[in-house]
Design an enzyme around this catalytic site. Structure first.
Site, mmCIF file in Angstrom:
data_model
loop_
_atom_site.group_PDB
_atom_site.id
_atom_site.type_symbol
_atom_site.label_atom_id
_atom_site.label_comp_id
_atom_site.label_asym_id
_atom_site.label_seq_id
_atom_site.Cartn_x
_atom_site.Cartn_y
_atom_site.Cartn_z
ATOM 1 N N THR A 118 1.492 10.307 3.533
ATOM 2 C CA THR A 118 0.707 11.185 3.006
ATOM 3 C C THR A 118 -0.657 11.721 3.534
ATOM 4 O O THR A 118 -1.176 12.742 3.110
ATOM 5 C CB THR A 118 0.633 10.965 1.422
ATOM 6 O OG1 THR A 118 0.401 9.534 1.433
ATOM 7 C CG2 THR A 118 1.852 11.295 0.511
ATOM 8 N N SER B 252 -2.347 0.445 -4.223
ATOM 9 C CA SER B 252 -2.722 1.788 -3.707
ATOM 10 C C SER B 252 -4.271 2.067 -4.332
ATOM 11 O O SER B 252 -4.554 1.947 -5.715
ATOM 12 C CB SER B 252 -1.772 2.890 -3.864
ATOM 13 O OG SER B 252 -2.396 4.229 -3.517
ATOM 14 N N ALA B 253 -5.066 2.573 -3.303
ATOM 15 C CA ALA B 253 -6.163 3.293 -3.895
ATOM 16 C C ALA B 253 -6.199 4.916 -4.345
ATOM 17 O O ALA B 253 -7.020 5.358 -4.821
ATOM 18 C CB ALA B 253 -7.237 3.332 -2.612
ATOM 19 N N SER B 254 -4.799 5.258 -4.287
ATOM 20 C CA SER B 254 -4.573 6.471 -4.764
ATOM 21 C C SER B 254 -4.501 6.894 -6.222
ATOM 22 O O SER B 254 -3.689 6.271 -6.843
ATOM 23 C CB SER B 254 -3.663 7.212 -4.023
ATOM 24 O OG SER B 254 -3.269 8.516 -4.349
ATOM 25 N N GLU C 77 0.161 -3.342 4.601
ATOM 26 C CA GLU C 77 -1.128 -2.465 4.574
ATOM 27 C C GLU C 77 -1.145 -1.519 6.198
ATOM 28 O O GLU C 77 -0.764 -2.366 7.101
ATOM 29 C CB GLU C 77 -2.442 -3.069 4.447
ATOM 30 C CG GLU C 77 -3.109 -3.064 3.180
ATOM 31 C CD GLU C 77 -3.579 -1.616 2.910
ATOM 32 O OE1 GLU C 77 -3.496 -0.723 3.702
ATOM 33 O OE2 GLU C 77 -3.924 -1.330 1.688
ATOM 34 N N ASP C 78 -1.698 -0.473 6.097
ATOM 35 C CA ASP C 78 -1.829 0.328 7.449
ATOM 36 C C ASP C 78 -3.263 0.301 7.666
ATOM 37 O O ASP C 78 -3.581 0.900 8.683
ATOM 38 C CB ASP C 78 -0.921 1.545 7.185
ATOM 39 C CG ASP C 78 -1.992 2.688 6.454
ATOM 40 O OD1 ASP C 78 -2.214 2.166 5.462
ATOM 41 O OD2 ASP C 78 -2.009 3.601 6.631
ATOM 42 N N LYS D 121 -8.500 7.102 6.125
ATOM 43 C CA LYS D 121 -7.384 6.180 5.579
ATOM 44 C C LYS D 121 -7.606 5.022 4.752
ATOM 45 O O LYS D 121 -8.491 4.032 5.162
ATOM 46 C CB LYS D 121 -6.449 5.716 6.820
ATOM 47 C CG LYS D 121 -5.801 6.891 7.312
ATOM 48 C CD LYS D 121 -4.751 6.853 8.405
ATOM 49 C CE LYS D 121 -4.077 7.863 8.916
ATOM 50 N NZ LYS D 121 -2.901 7.589 10.074
ATOM 51 N N GLY D 122 -7.047 4.930 3.623
ATOM 52 C CA GLY D 122 -7.208 3.553 2.705
ATOM 53 C C GLY D 122 -8.538 3.936 1.809
ATOM 54 O O GLY D 122 -9.047 2.970 1.040
ATOM 55 N N ASN E 218 -3.152 9.328 -7.277
ATOM 56 C CA ASN E 218 -1.827 10.181 -7.391
ATOM 57 C C ASN E 218 -0.702 9.392 -7.225
ATOM 58 O O ASN E 218 0.405 10.022 -7.055
ATOM 59 C CB ASN E 218 -2.102 11.491 -6.385
ATOM 60 C CG ASN E 218 -3.184 12.431 -6.984
ATOM 61 O OD1 ASN E 218 -3.208 13.059 -7.878
ATOM 62 N ND2 ASN E 218 -3.943 12.478 -5.734
ATOM 63 N N ASP F 38 0.926 -0.904 0.044
ATOM 64 C CA ASP F 38 0.116 0.004 0.110
ATOM 65 C C ASP F 38 1.098 1.014 0.037
ATOM 66 O O ASP F 38 2.107 1.311 0.350
ATOM 67 C CB ASP F 38 -0.686 -0.176 1.292
ATOM 68 C CG ASP F 38 -1.643 1.261 1.465
ATOM 69 O OD1 ASP F 38 -2.400 1.857 0.479
ATOM 70 O OD2 ASP F 38 -1.561 1.730 2.746
ATOM 71 N N LEU F 39 0.538 2.320 -0.396
ATOM 72 C CA LEU F 39 1.214 3.628 -0.437
ATOM 73 C C LEU F 39 1.332 4.571 0.715
ATOM 74 O O LEU F 39 2.111 4.385 1.629
ATOM 75 C CB LEU F 39 0.916 4.415 -1.669
ATOM 76 C CG LEU F 39 1.732 5.457 -1.911
ATOM 77 C CD1 LEU F 39 3.464 5.319 -2.157
ATOM 78 C CD2 LEU F 39 1.208 6.192 -3.329
ATOM 79 N N ASP F 40 0.249 5.179 0.735
ATOM 80 C CA ASP F 40 -0.257 6.059 2.036
ATOM 81 C C ASP F 40 0.020 5.332 3.510
ATOM 82 O O ASP F 40 -1.051 4.454 3.634
ATOM 83 C CB ASP F 40 -1.521 6.862 1.972
ATOM 84 C CG ASP F 40 -1.442 7.863 0.750
ATOM 85 O OD1 ASP F 40 -0.388 8.015 0.033
ATOM 86 O OD2 ASP F 40 -2.568 7.996 0.053
ATOM 87 N N ARG G 14 -11.557 8.457 -2.850
ATOM 88 C CA ARG G 14 -11.725 9.844 -2.741
ATOM 89 C C ARG G 14 -12.963 10.534 -2.557
ATOM 90 O O ARG G 14 -13.729 11.141 -1.543
ATOM 91 C CB ARG G 14 -11.093 10.881 -4.166
ATOM 92 C CG ARG G 14 -10.936 12.093 -3.924
ATOM 93 C CD ARG G 14 -10.345 12.670 -5.240
ATOM 94 N NE ARG G 14 -9.118 12.082 -5.529
ATOM 95 C CZ ARG G 14 -8.655 12.401 -6.604
ATOM 96 N NH1 ARG G 14 -9.341 13.189 -7.687
ATOM 97 N NH2 ARG G 14 -7.516 11.403 -7.117
ATOM 98 N N LYS H 9 -11.004 -0.915 -1.896
ATOM 99 C CA LYS H 9 -10.720 -1.811 -0.671
ATOM 100 C C LYS H 9 -11.721 -1.609 0.301
ATOM 101 O O LYS H 9 -12.282 -0.553 0.298
ATOM 102 C CB LYS H 9 -9.408 -1.437 0.035
ATOM 103 C CG LYS H 9 -8.056 -1.560 -0.832
ATOM 104 C CD LYS H 9 -6.824 -0.883 -0.038
ATOM 105 C CE LYS H 9 -5.703 -0.828 -1.104
ATOM 106 N NZ LYS H 9 -4.578 0.051 -0.682
HETATM 107 P P1 B16 Z 1 -6.482 9.866 -4.108
HETATM 108 P P2 B16 Z 1 -3.498 4.090 -0.191
HETATM 109 C C1 B16 Z 1 -5.340 6.065 -0.288
HETATM 110 O O1 B16 Z 1 -4.243 5.364 -0.603
HETATM 111 C C2 B16 Z 1 -5.379 6.949 0.945
HETATM 112 O O2 B16 Z 1 -4.887 6.176 2.312
HETATM 113 C C3 B16 Z 1 -6.847 7.672 1.348
HETATM 114 O O3 B16 Z 1 -6.644 8.480 2.453
HETATM 115 C C4 B16 Z 1 -7.224 8.541 -0.170
HETATM 116 O O4 B16 Z 1 -8.351 8.848 -0.005
HETATM 117 C C5 B16 Z 1 -7.253 7.547 -1.150
HETATM 118 O O5 B16 Z 1 -5.732 6.688 -1.112
HETATM 119 C C6 B16 Z 1 -7.322 8.095 -2.569
HETATM 120 O O6 B16 Z 1 -6.311 8.899 -3.025
HETATM 121 O O7 B16 Z 1 -7.575 11.014 -3.691
HETATM 122 O O8 B16 Z 1 -5.239 10.338 -4.065
HETATM 123 O O9 B16 Z 1 -6.903 9.341 -5.367
HETATM 124 O O10 B16 Z 1 -3.439 3.969 1.307
HETATM 125 O O11 B16 Z 1 -4.428 3.072 -0.661
HETATM 126 O O12 B16 Z 1 -2.351 4.123 -0.840
HETATM 127 MG MG MG Z 2 -2.871 3.200 3.405
#
Ligand code: B16
Ligand code: MG
Length: 217
Positions: free
Chosen positions: A20, A119-121, A174-175, A48-49, A123, A12-14, A52, A150
């Site tokens: 972040t 990662s869910a992000s 994962e966190d 977290k996780g 970005n 996982d990233l964040d 958006r 997730k």
């Molecule tokens: P974005 P992960 C998740 O990343 C974050 O933990 C979560 O807080 C955020 O809302 C989600 O990504 C979406 O991110 O807005 O940048 O697309 O923990 O899955 O790496």
């Molecule tokens: Mg995370």
């Protein structure tokens, strides 16, 4: 490409490779203030996780503003938050990478264990670039490539499939509780990063990824 016997570590990233979450928090807090309410660090834990749009729903809920806005208005808000967030992560520095991450990546390479991002992000690619770690990854699956967030296992299963590695040979770091649940559902080993009290789903909880090295020996 790998074969089904190969092993893979999926990150996982964040919250696992970099903090972040604090930048997500500042951006959401800003939006909350514009809407006229306070958003606390404690409340931020629930985001977290989480994707958006789902994060926005939770935020509006905290402010007692659920069901007040149209889909279009909500998309505008999410976009605004993301702009603020991107402004912050554009200045991320390599030194913000969590301690032990590079050592662990080097160890995995030496052991011929594949490295994946789950990662869910949306970005994620920008963050990896800023941290100068893109090159370590054998595959990158981010929020732009999955349709189910997730705790759905899609993001991790896709990473394993990209590398042609069977799920039982994957270890997920994962966190978040949602992420650990996703890993379990995929039939993967689920390692929690953080505090054991908050992560009861994990097979094992450690403080940083490199603390897993003894388990691979
Ligand atoms: P974005 P992960 C998740 O990343 C974050 O933990 C979560 O807080 C955020 O809302 C989600 O990504 C979406 O991110 O807005 O940048 O697309 O923990 O899955 O790496
Ligand atoms: Mg995370």
């Amino acid at each position: 490409m790998g074969n089904m016997q190969d092993k893979c570590a999926i990150f996982d990233l964040d919250g696992v490779l970099v903090d972040t979450a604090k930048y997500h928090y500042l951006a959401w807090k800003n939006l909350a203030e514009e809407l006229g309410f306070e958003f606390t660090l404690q409340q931020n834990e629930a985001l977290k996780g989480v994707s958006r749009m789902r994060s926005l729903e939770l935020l509006l809920g905290f402010g007692g503003l659920s069901d007040r806005f149209s889909q279009e208005e909500k998309e505008g808000m999410a976009e605004k938050k993301n702009k603020l967030y991107v402004e912050k992560i554009m200045h991320l520095e390599k030194k913000e990478l969590f301690a032990g991450v590079l050592d662990f990546f080097e160890y995995l390479k030496k052991k011929d264990i594949k490295i994946a991002l789950g990662s869910a992000s949306k970005n994620a690619p920008l963050i990896l670039e800023r941290l100068e770690i893109t090159g370590y990854f054998d595959t990158i699956v981010d929020g732009t490539q999955v349709s189910k967030a997730k705790p759905d296992p899609e993001v991790f299963v896709r990473a394993a499939r990209n590398l042609k590695i069977s799920c039982e040979n994957c270890i997920v770091f994962e966190d978040s509780e949602a992420g650990l649940q996703a890993a379990k559902k995929a039939g993967m080993k689920a390692i929690g990063i953080g505090n054991a009290d908050n992560l009861p789903m994990a097979d094992l909880v450690i403080g940083s990824v490199d603390q897993y090295i003894p388990y691979l020996r």
